[in-house]
Enzyme design. Structure first.
Site, PDB file in Angstrom:
ATOM      1  N   SER A  41     -19.153  57.538 106.387  1.00  0.00           N
ATOM      2  CA  SER A  41     -18.668  56.181 106.191  1.00  0.00           C
ATOM      3  C   SER A  41     -18.714  55.393 107.496  1.00  0.00           C
ATOM      4  CB  SER A  41     -17.263  56.224 105.596  1.00  0.00           C
ATOM      5  OG  SER A  41     -16.839  54.942 105.194  1.00  0.00           O
ATOM      6  N   ASP A  54     -20.492  48.677 106.001  1.00  0.00           N
ATOM      7  CA  ASP A  54     -20.501  49.873 106.846  1.00  0.00           C
ATOM      8  C   ASP A  54     -21.714  50.744 106.500  1.00  0.00           C
ATOM      9  OD1 ASP A  54     -19.625  50.789 104.389  1.00  0.00           O
ATOM     10  OD2 ASP A  54     -18.105  52.121 105.207  1.00  0.00           O
ATOM     11  N   ASP A 101     -22.481  53.386 104.810  1.00  0.00           N
ATOM     12  CA  ASP A 101     -22.796  53.781 103.429  1.00  0.00           C
ATOM     13  C   ASP A 101     -22.503  52.665 102.431  1.00  0.00           C
ATOM     14  OD1 ASP A 101     -20.007  54.141 103.749  1.00  0.00           O
ATOM     15  OD2 ASP A 101     -19.939  55.564 102.090  1.00  0.00           O
ATOM     16  N   ASP A 111     -19.933  50.939 101.356  1.00  0.00           N
ATOM     17  CA  ASP A 111     -18.830  50.859 100.406  1.00  0.00           C
ATOM     18  C   ASP A 111     -17.710  49.948 100.915  1.00  0.00           C
ATOM     19  OD1 ASP A 111     -17.847  52.558 102.371  1.00  0.00           O
ATOM     20  OD2 ASP A 111     -17.206  54.134 100.981  1.00  0.00           O
TER      21      ASP A 111
END
Length: 580
Positions: free
Chosen positions: A145, A304, A306, A308
């Site tokens: 993340s 960010d 990834d 999400d």
């Protein structure tokens, strides 16, 4: 095995590749050896997350193998049907993410399990969508993340597209722990996996289906198509997985005035242009601000690695830019969705929103104003997804929106995790609607909400406490606070103390206690009688203990002053505990 036995095994056994063994032999600090081998990298409901390096307490392909073997055995428990339904795997732009994703896929294939592997990096929420769409039994995302570049991680999802629930996580962990031996877990060869049909590569076909569902969430698609070009947006994917889908979603709806930050457009595991790829951090917007100033952009958006989480910076009428907090974004989206659906006549009678106990209570007030149910859950978006599933299966509520203060947002019923692509689309439409229809900015909208419900200010402080000693220090802080009974902070009366580890809520005014219904978690929450709270919890994904602050006052100035004083007093109290 003790620390030294583990170290020797990894340093000497030919099962471990030469590069790993050389890395370990070069370590001269005994404390470093202990930290790498005193335990296994912890697997929980969020999967794994750790520093990339050799060792049982680090992220590397051997840890990936062992954990995936545990997951494979749980999949095989579902018999041939579960094995054929298979596992979807996605990954982000971090170091070794593609390699770890393939390693996991080939371990699953070795166990006879069907694998759907994305052909390139993809956002975490698209993995959630793909699990649901393909009716897979599970999913994996290789990502850390928004953590620093030295980290990577491994998140596991189950058949509803949500992160693996605690009961299933415990089952997987039991299989992982049952295998004491690290040796002998071998992947299938790539050629054999493809030839056997156990490994299937997926990509654009899933993108198209996912984007079509995202676009369906637009409340005013005609306005987007006709006026979307009027909204000037700067977007940065922060070297991560959001670049293609965020831009496609916005463009296909009509938001054509989107400028990407070229220096941060392409995947880069070193995250060269940012010290920390977290859209919560103001430094991540430095380059985007330059672009914004050049084109006088209305919005700056950042996702960010990834994709999400979504960060947002707004242009003020004076021309300078200010970053919104995660709670402010959540309030704007909550208010926009509920108010516009009510106006359009599409707000269901049993409408509900879901938020975490760490997020602003202002959302509760806004929802109640629209006669919408509010469900508060533990910190972590997996709990929002679980509650959405309960709501859907029980038929007692229709999910409208969910959010957590750490920049995570979700609408719709086709994803079961926070989704920065969905959030980008709804936020852009909201900005366009207020600009073109009502002649207002987000600042105007927030001010009207504060005037109606009170001025809420939220803040957060955290302490980074790494390694074994760090865990011990976190435990000391939590245990000390748990044993004390604090009746006031900064002159504000604490009305309720919630201990989610003990699952007890105590009314400090009456002394009465009642059970908490949420799952057990190492969280303490102090609610003030006049609104606001303080919450303390060790992070589940980083070596940090976090302190959440929320205050309410009649004016913005009073709320800001109160927040500063409260934070100072709280951290002084924590410093005394640490020095005792």
């Amino acid at each position: 095995m003790n620390v030294q036995e583990r170290y020797r095994l990894w340093s000497e056994n030919p099962y471990f590749e030469e590069e790993i063994q050389q890395e370990l032999k070069e370590i001269t600090d005994p404390q470093e050896i202990e930290d790498r081998f005193y335990t296994d990298l912890e697997f929980g409901t969020g999967g794994l997350r750790g520093i990339i390096a050799a060792g049982t307490n680090r992220m590397n392909k051997y840890v990936i193998r062992k954990v995936t073997q545990g997951l494979a055995e749980c999949v095989c428990d579902h018999g041939p049907e579960g094995m054929q339904r298979g596992v979807v795997i996605a990954y982000d732009s971090r170091k070794y993410s593609p390699e770890f994703a393939l390693e996991a896929g080939l371990i699953l294939a070795k166990n006879g399990i069907k694998v759907y592997l994305f052909d390139a990096l993809r956002p975490t929420p698209e993995l959630s969508f793909a699990v649901r769409h393909l009716r897979a039994l599970a999913g994996i995302v290789v990502t850390a993340s928004h953590n620093p570049k030295t980290y990577n991680g491994y998140k596991v999802y189950w058949d509803d597209g949500g992160q693996v629930p605690p009961v299933k996580a415990d089952q997987i962990l039991a299989r992982i722990n049952a295998r004491e031996n690290w040796l002998g877990i071998e992947p299938m060869s790539l050629d054999e996996a493809k030839r056997s049909g156990l490994l299937q590569i997926i990509g654009e076909e899933i993108d198209q289906l996912y984007l079509s569902r995202v676009k369906e969430l637009a409340l005013y698609p005609d306005l987007d198509a006709q006026k979307g070009k009027e909204l000037k947006i700067v977007y940065t994917p922060l070297h991560g997985a959001g670049n293609i889908l965020v831009r496609r979603a916005l463009s296909e709806l009509g938001f054509s005035s989107v400028q990407v930050v070229h220096e941060q457009e392409h995947p880069d595991p070193e995250f060269t242009t940012v010290p920390y790829p977290n859209p919560e951090a103001p430094a991540t917007f430095e380059l985007a601000r330059n672009y914004g100033n050049e084109m006088k952009a209305d919005l700056l958006l950042a996702t960010d690695p990834d994709a999400d989480r979504l960060g947002v910076v707004l242009r003020k009428p004076q021309g300078d830019y200010i970053q919104l907090t995660g709670n402010q974004i959540g309030i704007i989206l909550t208010y926009y969705i509920l108010s516009q659906k009510k106006s359009l006549g599409t707000l269901p009678n049993n409408a509900a929103i879901i938020k975490t106990v760490a997020s602003t209570d202002l959302a509760d007030e806004v929802a109640r104003y629209f006669n919408v149910r509010v469900e508060n859950v533990l910190t972590g978006f997996k709990f929002i997804a679980e509650k959405e599933r309960e709501m859907e299966e029980g038929g007692w509520g229709t999910f409208q929106f969910g959010f957590e203060e750490s920049y995570g947002y979700l609408a719709g019923d086709f994803v079961r995790d926070k989704d920065a692509i969905i959030a980008s689309v709804i936020l852009a439409e909201a900005a366009l609607y207020y600009q073109q229809v009502e002649g207002r900015t987000f600042f105007d909208v927030l001010e009207s909400i504060y005037q109606q419900f009170g001025y809420y200010v939220e803040d957060q402080e955290s302490l980074t406490l790494e390694g074994k000693r760090g865990k011990e220090e976190m435990a000391l802080i939590m245990n000390t606070l748990r044993q004390e009974e604090i009746h006031e902070l900064c002159g504000m009366t604490i009305e309720r103390f919630d201990d989610y580890e003990q699952r007890i809520s105590k009314n400090l005014r009456t002394g009465q206690t009642e059970p908490l219904k949420l799952p057990r978690s190492n969280v303490l929450r102090y609610s003030f009688s006049d609104g606001g709270f303080v919450m303390v919890r060790p992070s589940g994904t980083e070596p940090k203990i976090k302190f959440y602050i929320s205050v309410k006052a009649d004016t913005r100035t009073e709320a800001d002053d109160l927040n500063c004083k409260l934070k100072k007093e709280l951290m002084e109290r924590i410093a005394k505990i640490r020095s005792a």
